[in-house]
Scaffold this motif. Structure first.
Motif, PDB file in Angstrom:
ATOM      1  N   LEU A  98      30.685  35.765  30.320  1.00 31.15           N
ATOM      2  CA  LEU A  98      30.920  35.175  31.630  1.00 31.15           C
ATOM      3  C   LEU A  98      30.622  36.237  32.671  1.00 31.15           C
ATOM      4  O   LEU A  98      31.170  37.347  32.608  1.00 31.15           O
ATOM      5  CB  LEU A  98      32.374  34.710  31.760  1.00 31.15           C
ATOM      6  N   ASN A  99      29.759  35.896  33.625  1.00 26.53           N
ATOM      7  CA  ASN A  99      29.353  36.900  34.611  1.00 26.53           C
ATOM      8  C   ASN A  99      29.341  36.311  36.022  1.00 26.53           C
ATOM      9  O   ASN A  99      28.890  35.175  36.232  1.00 26.53           O
ATOM     10  CB  ASN A  99      27.946  37.426  34.290  1.00 26.53           C
ATOM     11  N   SER A 100      29.859  37.096  36.955  1.00 27.21           N
ATOM     12  CA  SER A 100      29.759  36.777  38.382  1.00 27.21           C
ATOM     13  C   SER A 100      29.777  38.101  39.144  1.00 27.21           C
ATOM     14  O   SER A 100      29.907  39.183  38.543  1.00 27.21           O
ATOM     15  CB  SER A 100      30.926  35.891  38.824  1.00 27.21           C
ATOM     16  N   LYS A 101      29.661  38.036  40.439  1.00 28.79           N
ATOM     17  CA  LYS A 101      29.699  39.263  41.244  1.00 28.79           C
ATOM     18  C   LYS A 101      31.065  39.941  41.162  1.00 28.79           C
ATOM     19  O   LYS A 101      31.182  41.163  41.245  1.00 28.79           O
ATOM     20  CB  LYS A 101      29.360  38.941  42.695  1.00 28.79           C
ATOM     21  N   SER A 102      32.116  39.123  40.986  1.00 27.29           N
ATOM     22  CA  SER A 102      33.474  39.681  41.035  1.00 27.29           C
ATOM     23  C   SER A 102      34.017  40.113  39.685  1.00 27.29           C
ATOM     24  O   SER A 102      34.971  40.884  39.611  1.00 27.29           O
ATOM     25  CB  SER A 102      34.425  38.663  41.659  1.00 27.29           C
ATOM     26  N   PHE A 103      33.446  39.603  38.589  1.00 28.26           N
ATOM     27  CA  PHE A 103      33.954  40.027  37.281  1.00 28.26           C
ATOM     28  C   PHE A 103      32.915  39.761  36.198  1.00 28.26           C
ATOM     29  O   PHE A 103      31.978  38.977  36.352  1.00 28.26           O
ATOM     30  CB  PHE A 103      35.279  39.332  36.960  1.00 28.26           C
ATOM     31  N   SER A 104      33.124  40.391  35.042  1.00 28.98           N
ATOM     32  CA  SER A 104      32.286  40.187  33.869  1.00 28.98           C
ATOM     33  C   SER A 104      33.179  40.238  32.637  1.00 28.98           C
ATOM     34  O   SER A 104      34.078  41.082  32.554  1.00 28.98           O
ATOM     35  CB  SER A 104      31.201  41.266  33.796  1.00 28.98           C
ATOM     36  N   GLN A 105      32.958  39.317  31.723  1.00 31.24           N
ATOM     37  CA  GLN A 105      33.813  39.270  30.528  1.00 31.24           C
ATOM     38  C   GLN A 105      32.958  38.931  29.316  1.00 31.24           C
ATOM     39  O   GLN A 105      32.231  37.926  29.304  1.00 31.24           O
ATOM     40  CB  GLN A 105      34.897  38.200  30.693  1.00 31.24           C
ATOM     41  N   PRO A 117      35.061  13.672  32.130  1.00 32.24           N
ATOM     42  CA  PRO A 117      33.591  13.806  32.159  1.00 32.24           C
ATOM     43  C   PRO A 117      33.171  15.236  31.857  1.00 32.24           C
ATOM     44  O   PRO A 117      33.868  16.195  32.204  1.00 32.24           O
ATOM     45  CB  PRO A 117      33.224  13.419  33.603  1.00 32.24           C
ATOM     46  N   LEU A 118      31.999  15.372  31.212  1.00 32.34           N
ATOM     47  CA  LEU A 118      31.487  16.686  30.820  1.00 32.34           C
ATOM     48  C   LEU A 118      30.043  16.868  31.313  1.00 32.34           C
ATOM     49  O   LEU A 118      29.092  16.863  30.510  1.00 32.34           O
ATOM     50  CB  LEU A 118      31.540  16.846  29.299  1.00 32.34           C
ATOM     51  N   PRO A 119      29.854  17.018  32.619  1.00 30.95           N
ATOM     52  CA  PRO A 119      28.486  17.263  33.100  1.00 30.95           C
ATOM     53  C   PRO A 119      27.976  18.618  32.621  1.00 30.95           C
ATOM     54  O   PRO A 119      28.738  19.588  32.522  1.00 30.95           O
ATOM     55  CB  PRO A 119      28.628  17.224  34.624  1.00 30.95           C
ATOM     56  N   GLU A 120      26.692  18.681  32.306  1.00 33.68           N
ATOM     57  CA  GLU A 120      26.095  19.937  31.855  1.00 33.68           C
ATOM     58  C   GLU A 120      26.047  20.946  33.000  1.00 33.68           C
ATOM     59  O   GLU A 120      25.858  20.589  34.157  1.00 33.68           O
ATOM     60  CB  GLU A 120      24.686  19.695  31.312  1.00 33.68           C
ATOM     61  N   ILE A 121      26.212  22.222  32.644  1.00 30.31           N
ATOM     62  CA  ILE A 121      26.102  23.301  33.632  1.00 30.31           C
ATOM     63  C   ILE A 121      24.622  23.639  33.805  1.00 30.31           C
ATOM     64  O   ILE A 121      23.960  24.071  32.861  1.00 30.31           O
ATOM     65  CB  ILE A 121      26.888  24.543  33.169  1.00 30.31           C
ATOM     66  N   GLN A 122      24.116  23.388  34.993  1.00 35.56           N
ATOM     67  CA  GLN A 122      22.697  23.633  35.249  1.00 35.56           C
ATOM     68  C   GLN A 122      22.472  24.764  36.245  1.00 35.56           C
ATOM     69  O   GLN A 122      21.382  25.335  36.319  1.00 35.56           O
ATOM     70  CB  GLN A 122      22.045  22.342  35.758  1.00 35.56           C
ATOM     71  N   ASN A 123      23.487  25.075  37.026  1.00 40.19           N
ATOM     72  CA  ASN A 123      23.391  26.128  38.032  1.00 40.19           C
ATOM     73  C   ASN A 123      24.637  27.004  37.954  1.00 40.19           C
ATOM     74  O   ASN A 123      25.645  26.616  37.359  1.00 40.19           O
ATOM     75  CB  ASN A 123      23.276  25.518  39.437  1.00 40.19           C
ATOM     76  N   PRO A 124      24.598  28.183  38.547  1.00 38.73           N
ATOM     77  CA  PRO A 124      25.820  29.006  38.592  1.00 38.73           C
ATOM     78  C   PRO A 124      26.983  28.235  39.205  1.00 38.73           C
ATOM     79  O   PRO A 124      26.808  27.424  40.127  1.00 38.73           O
ATOM     80  CB  PRO A 124      25.402  30.180  39.477  1.00 38.73           C
ATOM     81  N   LEU A 125      28.178  28.499  38.681  1.00 33.11           N
ATOM     82  CA  LEU A 125      29.361  27.724  39.048  1.00 33.11           C
ATOM     83  C   LEU A 125      30.192  28.412  40.124  1.00 33.11           C
ATOM     84  O   LEU A 125      30.193  29.643  40.231  1.00 33.11           O
ATOM     85  CB  LEU A 125      30.240  27.516  37.812  1.00 33.11           C
ATOM     86  N   SER A 126      30.928  27.597  40.858  1.00 29.77           N
ATOM     87  CA  SER A 126      32.007  28.092  41.717  1.00 29.77           C
ATOM     88  C   SER A 126      33.308  27.570  41.145  1.00 29.77           C
ATOM     89  O   SER A 126      33.449  26.361  40.926  1.00 29.77           O
ATOM     90  CB  SER A 126      31.820  27.608  43.158  1.00 29.77           C
ATOM     91  N   LEU A 127      34.265  28.460  40.891  1.00 30.85           N
ATOM     92  CA  LEU A 127      35.538  28.064  40.310  1.00 30.85           C
ATOM     93  C   LEU A 127      36.643  28.224  41.347  1.00 30.85           C
ATOM     94  O   LEU A 127      36.744  29.265  41.998  1.00 30.85           O
ATOM     95  CB  LEU A 127      35.863  28.900  39.077  1.00 30.85           C
ATOM     96  N   PRO A 128      37.502  27.208  41.505  1.00 31.75           N
ATOM     97  CA  PRO A 128      38.576  27.298  42.490  1.00 31.75           C
ATOM     98  C   PRO A 128      39.665  28.268  42.046  1.00 31.75           C
ATOM     99  O   PRO A 128      39.838  28.532  40.849  1.00 31.75           O
ATOM    100  CB  PRO A 128      39.099  25.866  42.549  1.00 31.75           C
TER     101      PRO A 128
END
Length: 761
Positions: free
Chosen positions: A176-183, A137-148
Motif C-alpha cells: 500500500l503506497n501513498s504520499k503520506s505512508f507506505s506499508q 458493492p465491489l467496484p474495481e479499483i482503477q485509479n489511486p484511492l482517497s480514503l476518509p
C-alpha cells in the motif's frame, strides 16, 4: 400457499421488527488480524466471511502475514481494512509475483483489487437485519484511492490460481503506497494439490433482466447490447452463476403455419360442454352484474330479402320461472339503428331444456336488415337484473324457401376450425443463432443450466396466467395438437443432438397455488406427451396433486422436506431449492443486512440435504418494474421495492434480487452509451465460495467411492465423516454458523483428505 402470506410478512417486517441499530461488531476477537497500528492509522486483514462495519475496532491479535489457501482453478478473496487518522490521498495497492521454495511463480496478474462500497440501509429486511451502513458493492479499483479519516475502508482482494500451478506455499508481498505512508504486507498462499473443474456440479439458475441493462447503460443498438451483455455474462461466469437466459438477442425462431380459426360469429361467446341440447356445446349467457347489461349478439347483420321468417331455438334457464329476451334489432338502408323498433321476444323458462318457435312477418317500415341479440334476463335502464340462460340450435329461416339465415346455429366449436392435412401444420424452427449462443454459454462461460420458453404452452404465476393457444387454436383442437407436437419434437431433438438435455429446463409457471395446479398439470402433460425428455421445473414443494408432472422440484428452503425429496428421487425426479424475500428471520437469507456467511452456508446445506441446484429469481433487480417510478439508484437506495395493487411501493428486502450492480458511472449526467463492466458484490463472491465448497465435497465423495476397496475401515469412516456437514456449520436449516471459522476449518480438512486420496490413486 407461501405467497398468500408473503405480503403480510413483507409489510409487518418493517413495522414490527426490532432490529439491531447497525452492523454489530463481534464480541470475540477472531474476526481478523492486526497488521499495523500507530498514531496515524490502523491496518488489519480479514477473510471474506465477514462484513466489516465502518466503525469496527481493529482486532487486538496481531499477525503481519496474510495467509489464505486455494485449490487450483479456484478463486479466493480476503479483505484489507485501513482506518487512517487523516484522509489518505492517491493510495495505490499492488501485489508482487509470489514464489514457492523452488522459485515457481504465481503471477501478480492473477489478482484483482476492489473497494467495498458502504450502503446506507434505511430499513431492516427482517428481525435479523439492521439499519445504518453496510458494505456490499465491489467496484474495481482503477485509479489511486482517497480514503476518509476515522473510518474503515475495505480493500477487497481476489485471486484465481491457474490450473497448471504447482502445489505448495507461495510467498510475496502486498504493498500500500501513498504520499503520506507506505506499508508492505507479507502474503502467503497455500495451493492445494488438486484442481476444481471449470464447470461446477451444483446447478445454478439465476434471473437476469436485459431490459434494465439497456436502460441503465443507455444502449442504442444490438451491437452495443451484445458488447455490454457479454461483460455481465463474464461476471456471472467468474462466480459460477448461470443466468436463466443467456441468449436474449438470439431466441429460437419459430414460424407457425398461417392457418387460423374462422372468426367467431357471436360476441361475448361462452361455449360450454356441461349443458347442451344436442352436439358437444351450447351457448351460455351469464349476467351477474347488477349495474351493467350483459348480452351476446350475432355479429353479421341479416338482410331482409323475404316477407316472413321462422324463429326456433332451444333454451334452458338456470332457475325455473326465469324470464329472458330474444331480440331483433333493425337497421335502415344506411345501416343506422331504427330506434324504438326492436322486436323483444319475452321467454320464460322452466329450468329444463325447452323449444321455442315463432313466425315473424311484420318488420318495421324502412328496415333493410336486422341483428340477433340474446339476453340472460329482461332489459332495464340500470341493468340491475341478473340471470343465466343456455341456448342451443338457434334457427332463423326464410319461411318461403326454408333457407337457414344463421351460420353455426348449433354452437359447435368445430364449425370455426378449418380442414387441414397434417403436412399443413408442420412448424418451422430455426435454431442456428440460438444454438450458437447456447454453445458459447456452456463452453466459454461454463454455465450449467438454461431456461427457455415454449410458445403457445401457456404460462403464469400465483397472480396471473396466460392461457395456452397457437394462432388462436386452443389445446383441445387437433390444429393446436399437431402444431405443438411438431414444434416440441424439434426442440427435443435439437437439445438431444447437442447434448443439452441435462442443462435445459422449462420453467413456465412460478409459485402456483392449489387453484393453479390443474393449469400446471395440463401444460406439463402436453410437454410430457410431445417432448418427454425435456425437464420441467416448478417452484413448488411436493404436492400429491402435482406428482407425475414435475421433473425438477424447486421449493423454498422452508418448504423443503428431506424424506419426501428422497422418496421422489426414487422415481427419477430432481430437487433444487430457492430463497427470495422469504423465508425471513430464521433461515439463511440473501439480504445485504445478513451475515456474510449466510449464502456460503446455504451451499453447505444444499449438499447436506442432497439438493442438486439453487435458484434465485433475479440478479439485477435494480428498480421497480413500473414506468410510474424513475429508475432507482441501487447505491443510494439498497431496498428492493415492488408495487402494490394500489400502485404504491412495498419493500421486498435490502438487495433482494440484486447480486450485481451497474457501474456507478451510469448515474452521471451523460446521455451517451456506457460500456463499463458491471460491479460485483460481497454476497455474490461469498456465494461463489460456497459453490466451490460444494465442489470440494463432490470431489471428496468421488474419491472415497473410487478408493473404497483399498481403504482401511478407520480411514473410510474418517473420510465418510468429512462428507457429513458438521453441526458447527449447519445443525439444521434454522441453526447454523454466523461466522466463517467452522467453514474454513472443515474446508481445509476436506482439502487435505482430497490430497491424501489423490496420492493413493
Amino acid at each position: 400457499m407461501k405467497f398468500l402470506r408473503l405480503i403480510f410478512v413483507i409489510f409487518t417486517s418493517l413495522n414490527t421488527v426490532i432490529a439491531q441499530n447497525k452492523l454489530k461488531q463481534p464480541s470475540s476477537q477472531n474476526y481478523g488480524n492486526l497488521i499495523e497500528k500507530n498514531s496515524n492509522l490502523e491496518i488489519w486483514w480479514a477473510n471474506s466471511g465477514w462484513k466489516i462495519g465502518k466503525d469496527w475496532k481493529a482486532p487486538k491479535e496481531q499477525d503481519k502475514n496474510i495467509f489464505v489457501s486455494s485449490a487450483k482453478n479456484e478463486s479466493e478473496s480476503f479483505q484489507i481494512i485501513v482506518n487512517p487518522k487523516n484522509e489518505i490521498e492517491n493510495l495505490t495497492i499492488q501485489v508482487s509475483d509470489l514464489k514457492n521454495e523452488n522459485q515457481k511463480i504465481l503471477s501478480s496478474k492473477n489478482f484483482e483489487f476492489k473497494i467495498a462500497k458502504f450502503l446506507d440501509l434505511e430499513f431492516p429486511s427482517d428481525s435479523v437485519g439492521f439499519v445504518g451502513s453496510c458494505p456490499d458493492p465491489l467496484p474495481e479499483i482503477q485509479n489511486p484511492l482517497s480514503l476518509p479519516k476515522n473510518s474503515n475502508s475495505i480493500l477487497w482482494v481476489t485471486f484465481k490460481i491457474p490450473k497448471n500451478t504447482t502445489s505448495g506455499k507461495y510467498f510475496g508481498t502486498l504493498s500500500l503506497n501513498s504520499k503520506s505512508f507506505s506499508q508492505k504486507i507479507n502474503l502467503q498462499i497455500k495451493v492445494y494439490d488438486f484442481e476444481i473443474p471449470d464447470k461446477m456440479t451444483c446447478k445454478t439458475a439465476f434471473g437476469f433482466y436485459p431490459s434494465f441493462i439497456k436502460d441503465y447503460h443507455k444502449l442504442e443498438n444490438e451491437n452495443q447490447e451484445r458488447e455490454v451483455f457479454d461483460k455481465y455474462f463474464e461476471l456471472f461466469s467468474k462466480n459460477h452463476i448461470s443466468p436463466y437466459d443467456f441468449t436474449p438477442l438470439d431466441p429460437i425462431k419459430v414460424e407457425f403455419p398461417s392457418i387460423k380459426p374462422f372468426s367467431d360469429l357471436w360476441s361475448n361467446s361462452i361455449y360450454v360442454e356441461n349443458e347442451k341440447h344436442s352436439g358437444k356445446f351450447s351457448f351460455m349467457i351469464f349476467d351477474d352484474e347488477k349495474s351493467k347489461d350483459i348480452y351476446a349478439e350475432y355479429k353479421n347483420r341479416i338482410k331482409i330479402e323475404f316477407n316472413k321468417i321462422k324463429i326456433s331455438f332451444w333454451h334452458k334457464t338456470f332457475l325455473p320461472e326465469h324470464s329472458f329476451l330474444f331480440a331483433l334489432s333493425f337497421f335502415d338502408k344506411n345501416g343506422k339503428w331504427i330506434r324504438g323498433k326492436n322486436l323483444d321476444i319475452l321467454v320464460t323458462g322452466s329450468g329444463f331444456w325447452e323449444n321455442f318457435e315463432k313466425e315473424i312477418d311484420n318488420f318495421p317500415k324502412g328496415a333493410k336488415s336486422f341483428k340477433v341479440v340474446l339476453r340472460a334476463t329482461t332489459w332495464t335502464p340500470k341493468g340491475e337484473k341478473t340471470g343465466l340462460v343456455y341456448f342451443d340450435d338457434i334457427s332463423i329461416k326464410n319461411f318461403e324457401t326454408n333457407e337457414e339465415l344463421l351460420e353455426n346455429n348449433s354452437f359447435e366449436k368445430d364449425f370455426y376450425l378449418p380442414k387441414f392435412e397434417p403436412s399443413d401444420l408442420e412448424v418451422k424452427v430455426d435454431f442456428v443463432n440460438w444454438n450458437r449462443e447456447i454453445r458459447r454459454g456452456i463452453e466459454k462461460y461454463n454455465f450449467t443450466s438454461f431456461r427457455f420458453w415454449v410458445e403457445g404452452l401457456g404460462r403464469g404465476n400465483f397472480q396471473w396466467q396466460v392461457e395456452p393457444q397457437i394462432n388462436g387454436f386452443t389445446p383441445e383442437t387437433k390444429h393446436y395438437q399437431f402444431m405443438f407436437d411438431s414444434y416440441l419434437k424439434q426442440l427435443e431433438a435439437n437439445l438431444e443432438k447437442n447434448g443439452w438435455l441435462d442443462e435445459a429446463f422449462i420453467y413456465s409457471f412460478d409459485e402456483p397455488t392449489p387453484s393453479n395446479y390443474n393449469f400446471v398439470k395440463n401444460g406439463f402433460g402436453r410437454l410430457e406427451n410431445s417432448a418427454p425428455k425435456i425437464q420441467r421445473l416448478l417452484t413448488e414443494q411436493v404436492e400429491n396433486e402435482l406428482i407425475g408432472s414435475v421433473d425438477i422440484w424447486c421449493p423454498l428452503i422452508n418448504e423443503f422436506d428431506f424424506d419426501e425429496a428422497e422418496e421422489r428421487k426414487k422415481a427419477g425426479e430432481k430437487f433444487w431449492w430457492y430463497i427470495c424475500t422469504i423465508p425471513k428471520n430464521d433461515y439463511v437469507g440473501l439480504f445485504i443486512d445478513r451475515p456474510a456467511t449466510d449464502l456460503r452456508v446455504w451451499l453447505w446445506q444444499t449438499y447436506q440435504m442432497n439438493v442438486e441446484g439453487i435458484l434465485i429469481w433475479q440478479t439485477n433487480y435494480w428498480s421497480i418494474y413500473n414506468k410510474k417510478y424513475p429508475l432507482q439508484n441501487p447505491y443510494v437506495d439498497p431496498m428492493s421495492w415492488f408495487v402494490t395493487g394500489e400502485n404504491e411501493k412495498g419493500p421486498w428486502g435490502n438487495g433482494d434480487g440484486r447480486f450485481i450492480y451497474p457501474p456507478e458511472s451510469v448515474f452521471s449526467n451523460s446521455d451517451s452509451p456506457n460500456f463499463e463492466k458491471p460491479v460485483s458484490s460481497i454476497r455474490l463472491e461469498v456465494l461463489r465460495d460456497g459453490i466451490e465448497d460444494y465442489e470440494y465435497l463432490v470431489i471428496l465423495e468421488k474419491l472415497v467411492s473410487e478408493n473404497f476397496s483399498r481403504l482401511s475401515k478407520e480411514k473410510l469412516n474418517y473420510y465418510k465423516n468429512l462428507l457429513e456437514v458438521p453441526d458447527s456449520i449447519s445443525k439444521g436449516l434454522t441453526e447454523f454458523t454466523k461466522t466463517p471459522e467452522p467453514i474454513l476449518k472443515r474446508r481445509d480438512e476436506i482439502a487435505k483428505a482430497i490430497e491424501e486420496l489423490r496420492i493413493k490413486n
